[in-house]
Design a protein around this motif. Sequence first.
Motif, mmCIF file in Angstrom:
data_model
loop_
_atom_site.group_PDB
_atom_site.id
_atom_site.type_symbol
_atom_site.label_atom_id
_atom_site.label_comp_id
_atom_site.label_asym_id
_atom_site.label_seq_id
_atom_site.Cartn_x
_atom_site.Cartn_y
_atom_site.Cartn_z
ATOM 1 N N TRP A 297 61.514 42.105 35.422
ATOM 2 C CA TRP A 297 60.518 41.928 36.470
ATOM 3 C C TRP A 297 59.174 42.399 35.940
ATOM 4 O O TRP A 297 59.064 43.494 35.391
ATOM 5 N N ILE A 298 58.134 41.607 36.106
ATOM 6 C CA ILE A 298 56.770 41.954 35.728
ATOM 7 C C ILE A 298 56.033 42.360 36.998
ATOM 8 O O ILE A 298 56.008 41.604 37.974
ATOM 9 N N ASN A 299 55.448 43.565 37.000
ATOM 10 C CA ASN A 299 54.769 44.087 38.187
ATOM 11 C C ASN A 299 53.270 43.839 38.134
ATOM 12 O O ASN A 299 52.635 44.055 37.098
ATOM 13 N N LYS A 300 52.710 43.409 39.268
ATOM 14 C CA LYS A 300 51.272 43.240 39.460
ATOM 15 C C LYS A 300 50.901 44.029 40.708
ATOM 16 O O LYS A 300 51.379 43.713 41.800
ATOM 17 N N GLU A 301 50.075 45.064 40.552
ATOM 18 C CA GLU A 301 49.709 45.918 41.676
ATOM 19 C C GLU A 301 48.387 45.462 42.296
ATOM 20 O O GLU A 301 47.447 45.136 41.582
ATOM 21 N N TYR A 302 48.359 45.461 43.622
ATOM 22 C CA TYR A 302 47.169 45.048 44.366
ATOM 23 C C TYR A 302 46.849 46.060 45.446
ATOM 24 O O TYR A 302 47.719 46.815 45.884
ATOM 25 N N GLU A 303 45.598 46.048 45.906
ATOM 26 C CA GLU A 303 45.226 46.855 47.058
ATOM 27 C C GLU A 303 45.815 46.259 48.329
ATOM 28 O O GLU A 303 46.134 46.972 49.273
ATOM 29 N N GLU A 304 45.953 44.919 48.327
ATOM 30 C CA GLU A 304 46.467 44.220 49.503
ATOM 31 C C GLU A 304 47.084 42.895 49.066
ATOM 32 O O GLU A 304 46.574 42.238 48.169
ATOM 33 N N ILE A 305 48.192 42.550 49.676
ATOM 34 C CA ILE A 305 48.758 41.211 49.534
ATOM 35 C C ILE A 305 48.859 40.650 50.946
ATOM 36 O O ILE A 305 49.627 41.144 51.765
ATOM 37 N N ILE A 306 48.055 39.638 51.227
ATOM 38 C CA ILE A 306 48.043 39.035 52.559
ATOM 39 C C ILE A 306 49.180 38.037 52.700
ATOM 40 O O ILE A 306 49.880 38.005 53.709
ATOM 41 N N ASP A 307 49.384 37.217 51.664
ATOM 42 C CA ASP A 307 50.396 36.171 51.728
ATOM 43 C C ASP A 307 50.689 35.683 50.310
ATOM 44 O O ASP A 307 49.878 35.878 49.406
ATOM 45 N N VAL A 308 51.848 35.078 50.136
ATOM 46 C CA VAL A 308 52.255 34.497 48.849
ATOM 47 C C VAL A 308 52.824 33.118 49.128
ATOM 48 O O VAL A 308 53.492 32.906 50.143
ATOM 49 N N TYR A 309 52.563 32.185 48.219
ATOM 50 C CA TYR A 309 53.097 30.840 48.362
ATOM 51 C C TYR A 309 53.389 30.267 46.984
ATOM 52 O O TYR A 309 52.724 30.620 46.003
ATOM 53 N N ILE A 310 54.377 29.400 46.918
ATOM 54 C CA ILE A 310 54.754 28.754 45.663
ATOM 55 C C ILE A 310 54.685 27.248 45.853
ATOM 56 O O ILE A 310 55.256 26.704 46.800
ATOM 57 N N ILE A 311 53.951 26.605 44.951
ATOM 58 C CA ILE A 311 53.881 25.148 44.940
ATOM 59 C C ILE A 311 53.460 24.737 43.539
ATOM 60 O O ILE A 311 52.742 25.487 42.860
ATOM 61 N N TRP A 312 53.897 23.582 43.103
ATOM 62 C CA TRP A 312 53.568 23.039 41.784
ATOM 63 C C TRP A 312 53.990 23.987 40.664
ATOM 64 O O TRP A 312 53.320 24.110 39.639
ATOM 65 N N ASN A 313 55.113 24.719 40.868
ATOM 66 C CA ASN A 313 55.627 25.677 39.880
ATOM 67 C C ASN A 313 54.621 26.762 39.529
ATOM 68 O O ASN A 313 54.572 27.240 38.398
ATOM 69 N N LYS A 314 53.830 27.139 40.507
ATOM 70 C CA LYS A 314 52.889 28.242 40.346
ATOM 71 C C LYS A 314 53.011 29.172 41.546
ATOM 72 O O LYS A 314 53.397 28.764 42.637
ATOM 73 N N ILE A 315 52.673 30.430 41.313
ATOM 74 C CA ILE A 315 52.711 31.445 42.360
ATOM 75 C C ILE A 315 51.273 31.726 42.784
ATOM 76 O O ILE A 315 50.432 32.064 41.948
ATOM 77 N N TYR A 316 50.998 31.573 44.072
ATOM 78 C CA TYR A 316 49.667 31.802 44.629
ATOM 79 C C TYR A 316 49.733 33.051 45.503
ATOM 80 O O TYR A 316 50.529 33.118 46.429
ATOM 81 N N VAL A 317 48.877 34.029 45.181
ATOM 82 C CA VAL A 317 48.906 35.321 45.866
ATOM 83 C C VAL A 317 47.558 35.548 46.538
ATOM 84 O O VAL A 317 46.543 35.720 45.860
#
Length: 170
Positions: A76-96
């Motif tokens: 697992w690769i971790n990416k830390e953020y101050e906030e994550i509002i929503d996540v979506y996957i489309i076109w084999n990409k992760i949108y955060v």
Amino acid sequence: MEITYLENGIKWKNGDCEVTYNADNIEFAADSAEFIYAEIINDDGNSEYRFVDLNGNDICKYDETNVLQIKNGITWINKEYEEIIDVYIIWNKIYVMVSSTDIDVFEFSAQYIGTIEAPFNYIYSRFVDGEKLSVICQGNMENADTFGRTDCRFEYDTITNNWIKVGIAY
């Protein structure tokens, strides 16, 4: 696609194959054209949100600590953020959606691709399920229609790398 809740997971059909995903305390699960979304209530009462491919393999997950974890092979690769509002996957990409103005884009390998900024005079609210990358954005009163509505749906044009306003969100 019909998702069946099990005592310790969920199952669904992917073509002719039945797929089982094991996880305790699944509160909610839904399908999309490219993934299964599952909300899990952990033992501490906090929520975790998982995205699984249609074959039952983890893609990514995040929780209330605002750490996005992307599955890269067996790690697992971790990416830390101050906030994550929503996540979506489309076109084999992760949108955060990491703020009201920025969406970070990742490959499934966890490689960062770039950031997509919100349309001018709008802020991000949430992703919308569809064939294109779509969001609901809130505008200011200058962007209101004759009825005072300011929430609009935008679709992302990958050719011009711009948001296209497709209508109001209601």
